[in-house]
Design a protein around this motif. Sequence first.
Motif, PDB file in Angstrom:
ATOM      1  N   LEU A  77       0.842  -1.202   0.000  1.00 11.71           N
ATOM      2  CA  LEU A  77       0.000   0.000   0.000  1.00 11.71           C
ATOM      3  C   LEU A  77       0.881   1.257   0.000  1.00 11.71           C
ATOM      4  O   LEU A  77       0.646   2.218  -0.753  1.00 11.71           O
ATOM      5  CB  LEU A  77      -0.878  -0.025   1.259  1.00 11.71           C
ATOM      6  N   ALA A  78       1.929   1.240   0.838  1.00 13.61           N
ATOM      7  CA  ALA A  78       2.855   2.380   0.906  1.00 13.61           C
ATOM      8  C   ALA A  78       3.567   2.557  -0.433  1.00 13.61           C
ATOM      9  O   ALA A  78       3.793   3.694  -0.876  1.00 13.61           O
ATOM     10  CB  ALA A  78       3.865   2.166   2.022  1.00 13.61           C
ATOM     11  N   ALA A  79       3.914   1.432  -1.065  1.00 13.29           N
ATOM     12  CA  ALA A  79       4.616   1.505  -2.356  1.00 13.29           C
ATOM     13  C   ALA A  79       3.737   2.197  -3.401  1.00 13.29           C
ATOM     14  O   ALA A  79       4.181   3.086  -4.123  1.00 13.29           O
ATOM     15  CB  ALA A  79       4.997   0.107  -2.828  1.00 13.29           C
ATOM     16  N   VAL A  80       2.464   1.787  -3.446  1.00 16.33           N
ATOM     17  CA  VAL A  80       1.539   2.382  -4.422  1.00 16.33           C
ATOM     18  C   VAL A  80       1.374   3.878  -4.156  1.00 16.33           C
ATOM     19  O   VAL A  80       1.468   4.711  -5.060  1.00 16.33           O
ATOM     20  CB  VAL A  80       0.168   1.661  -4.374  1.00 16.33           C
ATOM     21  N   CYS A  81       1.172   4.241  -2.884  1.00 11.27           N
ATOM     22  CA  CYS A  81       0.993   5.659  -2.532  1.00 11.27           C
ATOM     23  C   CYS A  81       2.247   6.459  -2.857  1.00 11.27           C
ATOM     24  O   CYS A  81       2.169   7.582  -3.360  1.00 11.27           O
ATOM     25  CB  CYS A  81       0.683   5.810  -1.049  1.00 11.27           C
ATOM     26  N   GLY A  82       3.415   5.877  -2.565  1.00 11.43           N
ATOM     27  CA  GLY A  82       4.673   6.582  -2.831  1.00 11.43           C
ATOM     28  C   GLY A  82       4.835   6.872  -4.315  1.00 11.43           C
ATOM     29  O   GLY A  82       5.174   7.992  -4.713  1.00 11.43           O
ATOM     30  N   LEU A  83       4.561   5.859  -5.146  1.00 10.05           N
ATOM     31  CA  LEU A  83       4.702   6.065  -6.586  1.00 10.05           C
ATOM     32  C   LEU A  83       3.643   7.049  -7.096  1.00 10.05           C
ATOM     33  O   LEU A  83       3.909   7.845  -7.999  1.00 10.05           O
ATOM     34  CB  LEU A  83       4.614   4.731  -7.334  1.00 10.05           C
ATOM     35  N   ALA A  84       2.456   7.010  -6.500  1.00 10.32           N
ATOM     36  CA  ALA A  84       1.408   7.966  -6.898  1.00 10.32           C
ATOM     37  C   ALA A  84       1.841   9.392  -6.584  1.00 10.32           C
ATOM     38  O   ALA A  84       1.558  10.329  -7.341  1.00 10.32           O
ATOM     39  CB  ALA A  84       0.100   7.631  -6.186  1.00 10.32           C
ATOM     40  N   THR A  85       2.566   9.565  -5.458  1.00  9.67           N
ATOM     41  CA  THR A  85       3.067  10.904  -5.119  1.00  9.67           C
ATOM     42  C   THR A  85       4.044  11.390  -6.179  1.00  9.67           C
ATOM     43  O   THR A  85       3.958  12.525  -6.658  1.00  9.67           O
ATOM     44  CB  THR A  85       3.779  10.888  -3.750  1.00  9.67           C
ATOM     45  N   VAL A  86       4.988  10.510  -6.529  1.00  8.91           N
ATOM     46  CA  VAL A  86       5.983  10.896  -7.544  1.00  8.91           C
ATOM     47  C   VAL A  86       5.287  11.207  -8.875  1.00  8.91           C
ATOM     48  O   VAL A  86       5.624  12.181  -9.559  1.00  8.91           O
ATOM     49  CB  VAL A  86       7.031   9.771  -7.726  1.00  8.91           C
ATOM     50  N   ALA A  87       4.282  10.393  -9.208  1.00  8.06           N
ATOM     51  CA  ALA A  87       3.567  10.613 -10.468  1.00  8.06           C
ATOM     52  C   ALA A  87       2.832  11.958 -10.456  1.00  8.06           C
ATOM     53  O   ALA A  87       2.873  12.709 -11.441  1.00  8.06           O
ATOM     54  CB  ALA A  87       2.578   9.478 -10.723  1.00  8.06           C
ATOM     55  N   SER A  88       2.203  12.310  -9.323  1.00 13.40           N
ATOM     56  CA  SER A  88       1.505  13.609  -9.313  1.00 13.40           C
ATOM     57  C   SER A  88       2.496  14.751  -9.351  1.00 13.40           C
ATOM     58  O   SER A  88       2.216  15.800  -9.938  1.00 13.40           O
ATOM     59  CB  SER A  88       0.561  13.790  -8.124  1.00 13.40           C
TER      60      SER A  88
END
Lengths: 244, 317
Positions: free
Chosen positions: B117-128
Amino acid sequence: MTAIPQPGAKKLGLVIDLDTCVGCHACAVNCKEWNTSGQSGPLTDFHPYEAKQDGVWLNRIHTYEAGTGTESRTVHFPRSCLHCEEPACVTVCPTGASYKRAEDGIVLVNAEICIGCKLCSWACPYGAREFDEDQGVMRKCTLCVDRIYNENIVEAERVPACVRACPAQARHFGDLGDPDSAVSQLVAERGGIDLMPEMGYKPVNKYLPPRRRPVPAAPARPLEPVPTGGANALLRWIDRALSR
Amino acid sequence: MNPAFSVVFLTTAAGAGYGMLAWLGVLDAVGVLPRSGWFGGSAVATALVLAAAGLLASTLHLGHPERAWRALSQWRTSWLSREGVVSLVTFVPAGGFGLAWALAGGAAPVTVVLGLLAAVCGLATVASQAMIYASLKPIRQWHHQAVLPNFLLLALYSGAICVAALVVWVEPTAERTAGGVALLAGALALAGKLGYWRAIDTAPAAATIESATGLGFLGKVRSLELPHTEENYLLREMGFVIGRRHAHRLRQIAIWLGFAGPMVLLVVGVVADALGGGGEVLLPLAALGALVGIYLERWLFFAEATHTVTLYYGRAA
């Protein structure tokens, strides 16, 4: 809210005539004068009376040379917010400080909640937004929202300060959403254009291009040589004067 | 565009932090990282410190840092707002992930779920974060399809090399896996960056002075006089030119310092460890080089970007 409202019928904006603008900067000066004490004030100036003056201007006047040879022109070019129909400066704002009014299409900044992230100035292709380093917030043209609806001033004054100041009547203010308004008629008649249409921001403000110079039907014939010896002094003078 | 320290540092540090988080979550789920709670707790904490340092630095960029909380409100339209929301939300599963690893151990079901879950959120942050730049049409070097994959690959590379630099102190077998992952991510990130540079060097201008002024019908347009005699905010912020003047040399430095150098150090470090030791020094050195190199790359990402407003001042965009 930074979502763009449903477009209303009313689209207030400016029409700027590049044919008649004389580049006197009166619009920019009156803009600064009005707005520094109005809704957007203060428009900070650093070092106003010495080298490295630096401050916020909501309207800046450029001068360009266009074309070459006989068709070339010097064109004075006022640049300010175009109150776009697709203003990315509004949608990128993370706080809702930047907004477009549904009732008349004016794009404004609420300086009370602006965090000064500068992203809106990056999103504007036209350089219409300037950061106030002193106040820490973004500034932009308000279309003199504090004049145009102001019932405390005489009716003739209820136009943007830049329009009121223009001595050449190169600036026109009105509702560009109404095809019968004077400004819309002017745009239709003179072939008014959008700046950088390829950006897709759909500016409301229009620019009237400089008029084409009338092209002479045929080049003037060279004058016939006149024998100078025979004519009297008066005729020789008339000949010289007409030959200039 | 002006490469303000706060924003360059934010995207570099937060990229490495959230990239680390992504790898820690994924590699722990696969079961190739040390299970020790001490390692997991401190690795996740390191990632979150990097991310938090970046976020704090970014508030230095603001005219009114005390109003920063307002930036969380416009997530419906604004990528900057989305980045703010997702970056903070990430701390919830990430904090849980670190705690679960420290208490229940690595690869435990609860650790794995929270880690992914943290991995997905982290990558979503970088993507935004990437989309903040990629959505700006007036800046052609940013409004480019390569920007999003570039940000993600660079975050994954810097994250992987940081994980490798931590793992090396704990477990040699895990070090080989993490080093290999970092090497692969580095190769992909470098390829992506080289492709990006080639693309922006050959792409046509976003607009011209003729379309910006509408005077093209008269012929070529030249700026004759500027509105003011002094520099202004627009030219300082959008008309930054130093980076472009030295772009070629700075790109070479970024490639050697950020990619080639660290990747060689990685290989040498892993081989040296297999032969007896030395990786404890070489791998952190590689990570440091990668972070400095990516900082330089991000500085160039700003400094090389041109904005259409400079057209009005007679410059290229």
